[in-house]
Design an enzyme around this catalytic site. Structure first.
Site, PDB file in Angstrom:
ATOM      1  CD  GLU A  67      -1.308   0.111   3.703  1.00 50.32           C
ATOM      2  OE1 GLU A  67      -2.332   0.758   3.499  1.00 50.32           O
ATOM      3  OE2 GLU A  67      -1.079  -0.516   4.655  1.00 50.32           O
ATOM      4  CE  LYS A 119      -5.573   0.606   5.559  1.00 48.52           C
ATOM      5  NZ  LYS A 119      -4.266   0.594   6.018  1.00 48.52           N
ATOM      6  CB  CYS A 136      -2.615  -2.815   5.670  1.00 50.90           C
ATOM      7  SG  CYS A 136      -1.476  -3.268   7.020  1.00 50.90           S
ATOM      8  CB  SER A 167      -0.968 -61.445   6.824  1.00 46.79           C
ATOM      9  OG  SER A 167      -0.855 -59.759   6.781  1.00 46.79           O
ATOM     10  N   GLY A 168       1.310 -60.696   9.150  1.00 45.14           N
ATOM     11  CA  GLY A 168       2.641 -60.285   9.103  1.00 45.14           C
ATOM     12  C   GLY A 168       2.879 -59.200   8.257  1.00 45.14           C
ATOM     13  CG  ASP A 203      -3.114 -52.819   4.728  1.00 46.17           C
ATOM     14  OD1 ASP A 203      -2.377 -51.934   5.026  1.00 46.17           O
ATOM     15  OD2 ASP A 203      -3.603 -53.203   3.644  1.00 46.17           O
ATOM     16  CB  SER A 204      -2.945 -57.643   9.366  1.00 48.56           C
ATOM     17  OG  SER A 204      -1.758 -58.354   9.147  1.00 48.56           O
ATOM     18  CG  ASN A 218     -10.436 -63.933  -5.020  1.00 53.34           C
ATOM     19  OD1 ASN A 218      -9.663 -63.375  -4.756  1.00 53.34           O
ATOM     20  ND2 ASN A 218     -11.513 -63.452  -5.963  1.00 53.34           N
ATOM     21  CG  ASN A 245     -20.861 -66.175  14.517  1.00 51.85           C
ATOM     22  OD1 ASN A 245     -20.878 -66.802  13.718  1.00 51.85           O
ATOM     23  ND2 ASN A 245     -20.984 -64.820  14.955  1.00 51.85           N
ATOM     24  CE1 TYR A 300     -18.923 -57.237  -3.213  1.00 54.92           C
ATOM     25  CE2 TYR A 300     -20.039 -59.126  -2.644  1.00 54.92           C
ATOM     26  CZ  TYR A 300     -20.205 -57.757  -2.868  1.00 54.92           C
ATOM     27  OH  TYR A 300     -21.346 -57.261  -2.532  1.00 54.92           O
ATOM     28  CB  SER A 340     -22.196 -50.268  -8.621  1.00 59.03           C
ATOM     29  OG  SER A 340     -22.295 -49.928  -7.032  1.00 59.03           O
TER      30      SER A 340
END
Length: 640
Positions: free
Chosen positions: A46, A115, A170, A356-357, A360-361, A440, A455, A477, A626
């Site tokens: 300014e 201003k 400002c 699983s080692g 993620d798990s 799968n 369960n 899935y 989907s």
């Protein structure tokens, strides 16, 4: 200006107080430098034509006349300049003096913004000389043009409709109700601030937070240019602090006490997309107040913007170690708190999880430990099941066993080979045929075992799949796709690694830490195919592509709503030393094909906590059919 990027600059020129000729010469030199770099929007401090600290000299006609002549000099210099330039000067209008910003485009002043809020405290005495422009709404003649003078003014560009610029000066930003709020509600998405901010201890931090915070709240770009130390230092020293922000993100931040130019690019299309997605962002352009705005056109040539801003190859992962540690702690806590509430609500004291080692798990297990600790439950209530099969290697098996035993959870081992072979016999599948059925069947057998154990034990199954896998549909899935609470559902693969590392770095148990580090060093694999010479033979990233690329695509597509071609351009910059263009394009096509084709898996996800701004829950974050086609996205990539 390709892809919505516009190059902008905030400049602090060296000034000599009340020496208009010198100051205009400096301003013109900076304009030349900026234009050589392709800058399209340029902001000066300014009152930069005269200097901010002229005090009672602002009441001298000689200075005011010279300031207007100086503005004309800058206009003459910029006739061939392709940009919009904001400079500050004192301007007398109808017998009153105003502190204004003049917008110059191709040698013409196209608009004047006065201003609104004038400081009159401590070392400042603006109100002694200037009037507020709050109610000023008029036109003045500058050269051959009738120029609008009003605070309610937005500068628009025909060749780039997504850029709409408004001005504040400002102090306007520092008040409880800044003009930029009204400007944004009237449609402005880039605010420029011509400022003269003095420097006292800690003020640069506050200034930085103020600018970035305002850009976040208004979902806009913000360019802040401040007067520097060449102003009079009679009582204070001016900061020269230039800041450029985009929706809360600091794109550029100059060192204080510098007299230099800060240049970067603002993504205007991203800001447009962000406002569209925010239903709480209610523009007021239909009301009387916002219909009073003047929309002033300026002209730019439509040229490609060379990008210099940093493109983060890991947008989900903070770059600084300190911020990353804070983020990791927060994310693990959110995950654990989500699971804690679910366990409390159903009065459940048992959690079943397959180990699983792999990464993620391991993360899901660590989160479950934390949730149990929050509830003061015995860790024996965590039934951690390792289920070796045809592809399990000694390394992942040993890590899984150690992980469970070193944390006090209940260890359970079930070898699935016999059960899966029986299944192959039942469906008449040749076990030597290592196809999708072969793979799968193992994943579903593991999930069935976990569900049945849950369960038996009156517990729930904890899901381990992450956000990146869900985006690609890299899940079986009704296999690892399913659980009773999916703690990793919104954690991308690139971040999973850092979360596990953070836990390894901070846990007191050194043996556990050692195990976690070995998990981190293990290649990502579902281990559904037999190992080769004892080593993992099925590496996920060899099959589906590098997760760091997919996470980059995911972030820029879902979070920033960017086009495939724009994402490719950004990935080329972000991964320039890692992947060639052919590789990036190959995996980006894979990403889009899988993202659209696999959405049916995301349509029936179990509950899970959201931890970041990108998530794919069908109940809140990603509503898409989907059966949507990927054709128009893939077509754009084919045309590159």
């Amino acid at each position: 200006m390709k892809d919505g990027f516009i190059k902008v600059a905030a400049v602090t020129p060296k000034v000599k107080v009340a020496d208009v000729d010198y100051n205009c010469q400096e301003i013109c030199q900076w304009i030349d430098k900026a234009m050589a770099e392709g800058v399209k929007v340029m902001v000066f401090p300014e009152l930069c034509i005269t200097g901010y600290t002229c005090q009672d000299l602002f009441l001298q006609d000689r200075l005011l006349e010279e300031a207007v002549e100086g503005l004309g000099t800058i206009c003459t210099h910029t006739k061939e300049v392709d940009g919009l330039i904001f400079v500050g000067l004192p301007l007398a209008i109808k017998g009153k003096l105003y502190n204004v910003a003049a917008a110059i485009n191709k040698g013409r002043v196209v608009g004047i913004v006065p201003k609104t809020f004038l400081p009159n405290y401590n070392e400042f005495y603006e109100a002694r000389h200037f009037h507020s422009g709050k109610d000023l709404n008029t036109y003045i003649r500058i050269g051959e043009d009738e120029v609008p003078v009003t605070t309610n003014q937005i500068f628009t560009c025909d060749v780039m409709p997504s850029i709409r610029i408004a001005v504040e000066l400002c102090e306007d930003l520092w008040v409880p109700n800044p003009p930029s709020i009204s400007h944004a509600l009237a449609g402005a998405n880039l605010i420029v601030n011509l400022s003269a901010s003095d420097q006292i201890i800690g003020k640069d931090r506050y200034r930085r937070e103020l600018v970035s915070g305002q850009s976040a709240r208004l979902v806009c770009g913000y360019i802040y240019a401040s007067a520097g130390p060449s102003e009079s230092t009679q009582d204070v020293v001016y900061s020269g602090h230039n800041i450029i922000a985009e929706n809360g993100k600091l794109l550029g931040d100059s060192k204080i006490f510098s007299e230099d130019m800060l240049v970067t690019e603002i993504d205007m299309k991203f800001l447009e997309a962000e406002r569209r997605r925010m239903t709480t962002y209610e523009a007021g352009d239909q009301s009387r107040e916002y219909n009073q705005y003047v929309y002033t056109n300026f002209v730019l040539n439509n040229s490609e913007t060379k990008l210099t801003r940093f493109i983060d190859p890991k947008p989900f992962v903070p770059s600084s170690v300190e911020e990353r540690e804070l983020r990791c702690n927060e994310i693990i806590t959110i995950q654990a708190m989500g699971l804690k509430k679910r366990l409390e609500h159903i009065d459940c004291k048992t959690a079943v999880i397959g180990i699983s080692g792999g990464l993620d798990s391991t993360l899901a297990f660590l989160v479950t430990l934390k949730a149990f600790d929050y509830l003061n439950l015995d860790r024996k209530g965590i039934i951690a099941v390792t289920m070796p099969g045809f592809g399990t290697t000694d390394r992942t098996y040993d890590n899984a066993v150690r992980l469970i035993k070193e944390t006090g959870a209940t260890f359970k081992e079930i070898n699935i080979s016999a059960a899966v072979n029986q299944h192959f016999a039942d469906i008449n599948h040749d076990p030597s045929k290592h196809d999708i059925t072969y793979e799968n069947s193992q994943a579903r057998e593991r999930t069935q075992l976990l569900m049945d154990i849950a369960n038996q034990e009156n517990g729930i199954v904890i899901g381990t799949g992450d956000l990146s896998e869900l985006a690609l549909g890299w899940a079986t899935y009704n296999g690892d796709h399913m659980s009773m609470y999916a703690v990793n559902a919104s954690v991308p693969k690139t971040l999973v690694r850092y979360l596990v590392k953070y836990y390894a770095d901070t846990v007191e148990n050194q043996q556990l830490s050692k195990t976690l580090y070995d998990v981190l060093d293990t290649p990502v694999s579902p281990e559904l195919l037999p190992p080769t010479e004892g080593q993992i033979s099925q590496k996920t990233e060899d099959l589906v592509g590098p997760y760091e690329l997919h996470d980059f695509f995911l972030y820029h597509m879902l979070r920033l709503a960017q086009t495939p071609a724009k994402i490719f351009r950004l990935a080329h910059i972000a991964f320039t030393n890692q992947y060639d263009d052919e590789t990036i394009l190959k995996w980006e096509k894979t990403f889009y094909r899988r993202f659209f084709a696999q959405h049916f898996k995301r349509s029936c996800l179990p509950d899970g906590p959201k931890v970041g701004s990108v998530a794919v829950s069908p109940r809140g974050d990603l509503r898409m059919p989907s059966d949507a086609c990927a054709n128009i996205w893939l077509k754009e990539l084919e045309e590159l």
